[in-house]
Design an enzyme around this catalytic site. Structure first.
Site, PDB file in Angstrom:
ATOM      1  NE  ARG A 108      30.318  25.060  46.096  1.00 15.86           N
ATOM      2  CZ  ARG A 108      30.739  23.562  45.455  1.00 15.86           C
ATOM      3  NH1 ARG A 108      31.979  23.491  45.718  1.00 15.86           N
ATOM      4  NH2 ARG A 108      29.898  22.995  44.816  1.00 15.86           N
ATOM      5  CE1 TYR A 167      36.933  41.284  63.922  1.00  9.63           C
ATOM      6  CE2 TYR A 167      36.456  38.970  63.321  1.00  9.63           C
ATOM      7  CZ  TYR A 167      36.148  40.438  63.486  1.00  9.63           C
ATOM      8  OH  TYR A 167      34.863  40.812  62.936  1.00  9.63           O
ATOM      9  CG  ASP A 186      44.046  38.527  60.983  1.00 13.42           C
ATOM     10  OD1 ASP A 186      44.107  39.693  60.011  1.00 13.42           O
ATOM     11  OD2 ASP A 186      42.801  38.361  61.325  1.00 13.42           O
ATOM     12  CE  LYS A 215      36.786  44.340  59.289  1.00  6.15           C
ATOM     13  NZ  LYS A 215      37.554  43.391  60.378  1.00  6.15           N
TER      14      LYS A 215
HETATM   15  C1  LIG Z   1      37.339  42.203  60.699  1.00  2.00           C
HETATM   16  C2  LIG Z   1      38.351  41.176  60.892  1.00  2.00           C
HETATM   17  C3  LIG Z   1      38.480  39.707  60.539  1.00  2.00           C
HETATM   18  C4  LIG Z   1      36.966  39.172  60.139  1.00  2.00           C
HETATM   19  O1  LIG Z   1      36.920  39.626  58.801  1.00  2.00           O
HETATM   20  P1  LIG Z   1      35.341  39.606  58.089  1.00  2.00           P
HETATM   21  O2  LIG Z   1      35.600  39.997  56.771  1.00  2.00           O
HETATM   22  O3  LIG Z   1      34.435  40.438  59.158  1.00  2.00           O
HETATM   23  O4  LIG Z   1      34.922  37.969  58.253  1.00  2.00           O
HETATM   24  C5  LIG Z   1      39.472  39.161  61.057  1.00  2.00           C
HETATM   25  N1  LIG Z   1      40.688  39.783  61.594  1.00  2.00           N
HETATM   26  C6  LIG Z   1      40.771  40.760  61.757  1.00  2.00           C
HETATM   27  C7  LIG Z   1      41.910  41.448  62.353  1.00  2.00           C
HETATM   28  C8  LIG Z   1      39.520  41.766  61.437  1.00  2.00           C
HETATM   29  O5  LIG Z   1      39.788  43.247  61.836  1.00  2.00           O
END
Ligand SMILES: *Cc1c(COP(=O)(O)O)cnc(C)c1O
Length: 377
Positions: A47, A100, A172, A197
């Site tokens: 962890r 998001y 982000d 992604k």
């Molecule tokens: C998918 C996504 C998230 C969240 O990520 P997870 O891996 O699904 O928790 C945050 N920001 C953006 C822009 C995303 O496309």
């Protein structure tokens, strides 16, 4: 030696070269615990840290040009841990209103309970960010390109204004990935990602990442260890495998993005195309300046029922999410933005006939043919 290119960095950075066996790739250290005491013993419990996960962390740091990186069990674990670590009671946060969906939920429902006050700005309001800053403003947090209309925000400007006022600039960076945009080069303090992604790229892993200076990541690591959003070594191995091909995949996503956006722009059943690579996109010049590629996300308003178009796709899958080798299509009004009221969606410019495409790495001719038959019927 001059800094290495993105492809070389994607392949080589951070890999764990096991001296005991000479293994040429990073092993999966599928262990929860480590024997102690050991000389130079860096690891104790997974962890807190694990060598397979460390490889991912060093790779994202190298790709972003950051001092350090951290890996998480999801993008949301990365985002929530970073914000909880860097903000405290009484702080003010300036956030984009175009975040998001789950990030927005965290900002709306959770952060205020910890005494953080939040101002939401539209993408154009960032042009006069100065006027929204307060003495208590601790951070500015945005996405660029945004979801789903791919608005572009001037990163250098936001970073400069934030810095001059003693606030951290956080982004982000999921939509661009470090192959297309490295916000730290433009003065941002921290870049956060959903690793689920483009970074993993195969629509088969949930993971998150943060990159930035060790000075800030120490606090974020503490929160991760306490809240428990650490990445499992097996998922870390899969993410690492995906990240090695980031640069070549993203180059193809960029090509397909441009080809499909141009194809759709001249299609009679299409009302409007949103893609920063198109000359007519309001953020085109800014994107060309601060990004290395325009990406694989294309949004399109169609004539008639968008849902019917989605149901006619044969190759493109009807699914949320993005950034994988397989092309996906979804209706933002029914997925990422379904929790907003129709009025809130209208304010953001998200219409019911808007389709969001995440173009994969297939042959663009096959994608065009699928789009064409789905739009014609
Ligand atoms: C998918 C996504 C998230 C969240 O990520 P997870 O891996 O699904 O928790 C945050 N920001 C953006 C822009 C995303 O496309």
């Amino acid at each position: 030696m001059k800094p290495k290119g993105t492809s070389t960095t994607s392949v080589h950075a951070g890999e764990y070269l096991d001296e005991a066996t000479g293994a040429a790739t990073t092993p999966i250290f599928q262990t929860s615990t480590f024997r102690y005491p050991r000389e130079g013993g860096e690891y104790l419990y997974s962890r807190i840290g694990n060598p397979t996960t460390t490889a991912v962390e060093e790779k994202i740091a190298a790709l972003e040009g950051a001092e350090a990186g951290l890996a998480f069990s999801s993008g949301m674990a990365a985002i929530t841990s970073a914000l909880l670590a860097l903000l405290k009671k009484g702080d003010h946060l300036i956030a984009s209103n175009d975040l998001y969906g789950r990030t927005y939920t965290f900002l709306r429902h959770d952060l205020p309970r910890y005494g953080v006050d939040i101002t939401y700005l539209g993408h154009e309001d960032f042009e006069d960010l100065e006027t929204h800053l307060r003495d208590e403003t601790a951070a500015v947090f945005l996405e660029s390109p945004t979801n789903p209309l791919v608005h572009i925000i001037d990163l250098r400007r936001v970073a400069r204004v934030a810095r001059e006022n003693g606030a951290l600039a956080l982004i982000d960076g999921t939509f661009a990935s470090p192959a297309n945009q490295r916000p730290l080069e433009h003065g941002f303090d921290l870049v956060l990602h959903s690793g689920s992604k483009y970074l993993n790229g195969h629509s088969d892993v949930i993971a998150g990442l943060v990159a930035g200076p060790s000075e800030h990541l120490g606090a974020v690591r503490e929160v991760r260890t306490t809240m428990g959003g650490s990445l499992d070594p097996h998922a870390a191995y899969l993410l690492l495998r995906g990240m090695r091909t980031l640069a070549v995949r993203v180059a193809r996503h960029n090509e397909n993005g441009m080809a499909i956006a141009s194809f759709l722009e001249s299609h009679p059943q299409v009302e409007r195309v949103y893609y920063p690579g198109l000359e007519g996109h309001p953020g085109h010049h800014l994107a060309a300046d601060q990004m290395d590629g325009f990406g694989g996300m294309v949004s399109v308003e169609v004539e008639g029922s968008a849902e019917a178009v989605l149901d006619r796709f044969r190759l493109i899958k009807k699914a949320p999410s993005l950034g994988g080798v397989d092309s996906l299509a979804s209706l933002p009004a029914q997925t990422s933005h379904m929790y907003l009221t129709p009025e809130e969606r209208a304010d953001l410019g998200i219409r019911d006939n808007l389709i969001r495409l995440s173009l994969g790495i297939e042959d663009s001719g096959d994608l065009e043919a699928d789009l064409d038959q789905a739009l014609q019927a």
